[in-house]
Scaffold this active site. Structure first.
Site, PDB file in Angstrom:
ATOM      1  N   ARG A   4      -2.213  -6.183  -1.669  1.00 21.41           N
ATOM      2  CA  ARG A   4      -2.993  -5.349  -2.615  1.00 21.41           C
ATOM      3  C   ARG A   4      -1.935  -4.420  -3.274  1.00 21.41           C
ATOM      4  O   ARG A   4      -0.914  -4.357  -2.939  1.00 21.41           O
ATOM      5  CB  ARG A   4      -3.914  -4.346  -1.343  1.00 21.41           C
ATOM      6  N   VAL A  39      -0.223   2.612  -1.985  1.00 20.11           N
ATOM      7  CA  VAL A  39      -0.529   4.137  -2.235  1.00 20.11           C
ATOM      8  C   VAL A  39       0.990   4.379  -3.161  1.00 20.11           C
ATOM      9  O   VAL A  39       0.742   5.212  -4.032  1.00 20.11           O
ATOM     10  CB  VAL A  39      -0.442   4.795  -0.874  1.00 20.11           C
TER      11      VAL A  39
END
Ligand code: ADP
Length: 461
Positions: free
Chosen positions: A305, A308
């Site tokens: 994914r 951050v």
């Protein structure tokens, strides 16, 4: 990927509306990328986030459930229904929540929409750390010493594995994440209990008691490699990051590039990651996480994914990773070849958390005043503003302060100035701690290990 192999296929999965299945700074980051690409956006939220001002920036802002994430941001059916009702053609899961949920990726695609992330199969393989380790070994990626198989039930066999690896070892949940479900074992006498406790934790937290064991590295750095892949067999790596500044396995400060690592050491490891992506048919963005000790890299896991800390790589590569991820999901071929990707200067990211800087207890409530830094090389990714109410229901990350400068010392100076300019009132934040950290000499000299921050905090308490 050798240059010249960039295919020129036509977009296959075109969509014009993206549903953003997340909240906070990353929801806003994705929304901005969609706008830049001329895409319409649907933002879903929980009742607790109904008043969030960033919602008004979306074409559609929809409440899908109560504050508890289980009934809103983790509610697959509600998100899919919202997507159908609003005519969204794609779903972006952001990070956390459903971003690494294979069943969600499949459900989105079964519903005829594009999941902006890898296939359910890639997520499932990489989400099982044992399967991931096997796949990496097969692709020639260096791994932490220890077998790529589940720990057996009988203690004698477990003891034999530990002896073969050599103490200290670390027992880890195959389905673990978020720094949980792992336990260090220093000697044989502590093994049986450690395995039993970790197994129970794994069963309860991750729904699977499967464990594995590997060597516990004692003074490693955490270094990770960002990859980007399209669906036409092209894959590149965009650089590396150092995320060793951690507390309780949670990253606090990240930087790109990782200081002091020669290109001829990282290059072959990154090339093996790119090969692994091609072997498993990976698509979109992903991160290979490594421990680095005494000049050697050891794979620990792949995150399937957006992360951050992606902005530090955006700053040094000049590539908008979120836009590139969306374009890859649209079926577009990569716009860059490996030889055109370069590292420019140095970037740092500080995670600003709504928490007490000494007790680390979460701090919710109204932000009464907010002053953010600005100037050349400064970037702030945040959804908060004066008058914003920080909710107690979610992660304490309220923003990311990112700086980019020609060199590491200049980036440190820029971060010091940026932190000094930042003021947040009404709630507690970790800003005082970040300011002290950027004044620390060892940190400034670069290359501190993953235990440094906790030791530093202990000395100060
Ligand atoms: P998670 O998926 O929970 O983030 P990881 O496998 O990525 O778990 O590990 C998180 C952190 O735990 C690492 O950054 C490192 O600090 C520590 N860790 C994990 N494996 C080892 C190991 N074999 N030796 C030493 N530290 C480790």
């Amino acid at each position: 990927m050798p240059d010249g192999q960039v295919h020129s296929a036509r977009p296959e999965n075109s969509f014009d509306t993206v549903l953003i299945a997340n909240r906070g700074e990353i929801a806003l980051r994705i929304l901005r990328a969609c706008k830049d690409l001329g895409l319409k956006t649907v933002m879903v939220c929980s009742q607790a986030d109904r008043q969030a001002s960033y919602g008004a920036l979306a074409d559609t802002f929809l409440c899908i459930g109560p504050a508890g994430a289980g009934k809103s941001y983790l509610n697959k059916d509600a998100i899919l229904l919202a997507a159908r009702l609003t005519g969204a053609g794609a779903v972006h899961p952001g990070y956390g929540f459903l971003s690494e949920n294979a069943a969600f990726s499949k459900a989105v695609e079964d519903a005829g929409m594009v999941f902006i992330g890898p296939t359910a199969q890639s997520i499932a393989t990489m989400g099982d750390k044992i399967a991931a380790k096997s796949a990496m070994i097969a692709a020639g990626v260096p791994c932490v010493p220890g077998p790529d198989c589940e720990l057996p039930d009988d203690h004698a066999s477990v003891e034999a594995i530990a002896l073969q690896i050599g103490y200290p070892v670390i027992v880890k949940a195959a389905g673990g994440g978020g720094g949980r479900g792992m336990r260090v074992v220093l000697e044989a006498s502590a093994l049986q209990e450690a395995v039993a406790i970790t197994r129970e934790e794994a069963r309860q937290a991750f729904g699977s008691p499967a464990l594995y064991m590997e060597k516990f590295l004692q003074h490693p750095r955490h270094i990770e490699i960002q990859v980007l892949c399209d669906v036409h067999g092209n894959a590149v790596w965009l650089g590396h990051r150092d995320c060793s500044m951690q507390r309780r396995h949670q990253k606090v400060v990240e930087e790109a590039p990782a200081p002091g690592i020669a290109p001829d050491i990282i290059g072959p490891v990154a090339e093996a990651c790119v090969r692994a992506c091609l072997q498993i048919g990976y698509r979109g963005v992903g991160t290979f996480e490594f421990l680095y000790e005494d000049g050697a890299f050891y794979f620990i896991e792949m995150n399937t994914r957006l992360q951050v800390e992606h902005p530090v790589t955006e700053m040094t590569s000049g590539i908008d990773i979120v836009q590139a991820q969306i374009k890859a999901a649209q079926g577009m071929p990569l716009e860059v070849g490996q030889s055109s990707i370069a590292v420019d200067g140095h970037a740092f990211e500080c995670r600003i958390n709504a928490e007490d800087p000494t007790t680390f207890l979460a701090s919710a409530g109204m932000i009464t005043a907010l002053k953010l830094p600005s100037g050349p090389g400064i970037r702030v990714d945040t959804h908060v503003h004066a008058g914003y109410k920080v909710s107690p229901y979610y992660d304490s990350l309220i923003g990311k302060l990112i700086v980019h400068a020609p060199s590491r010392p200049e980036a440190i100076a820029a971060m010091r100035a940026a932190l000094a300019e930042t003021e947040i009132e009404g709630i507690s934040t970790n800003l005082p701690l970040l300011r002290l950290l950027f004044d620390d000499e060892s940190f400034a000299s670069g290359g501190t290990d993953i235990h440094y921050l906790e030791k530093w905090l202990k000395q100060r308490s």
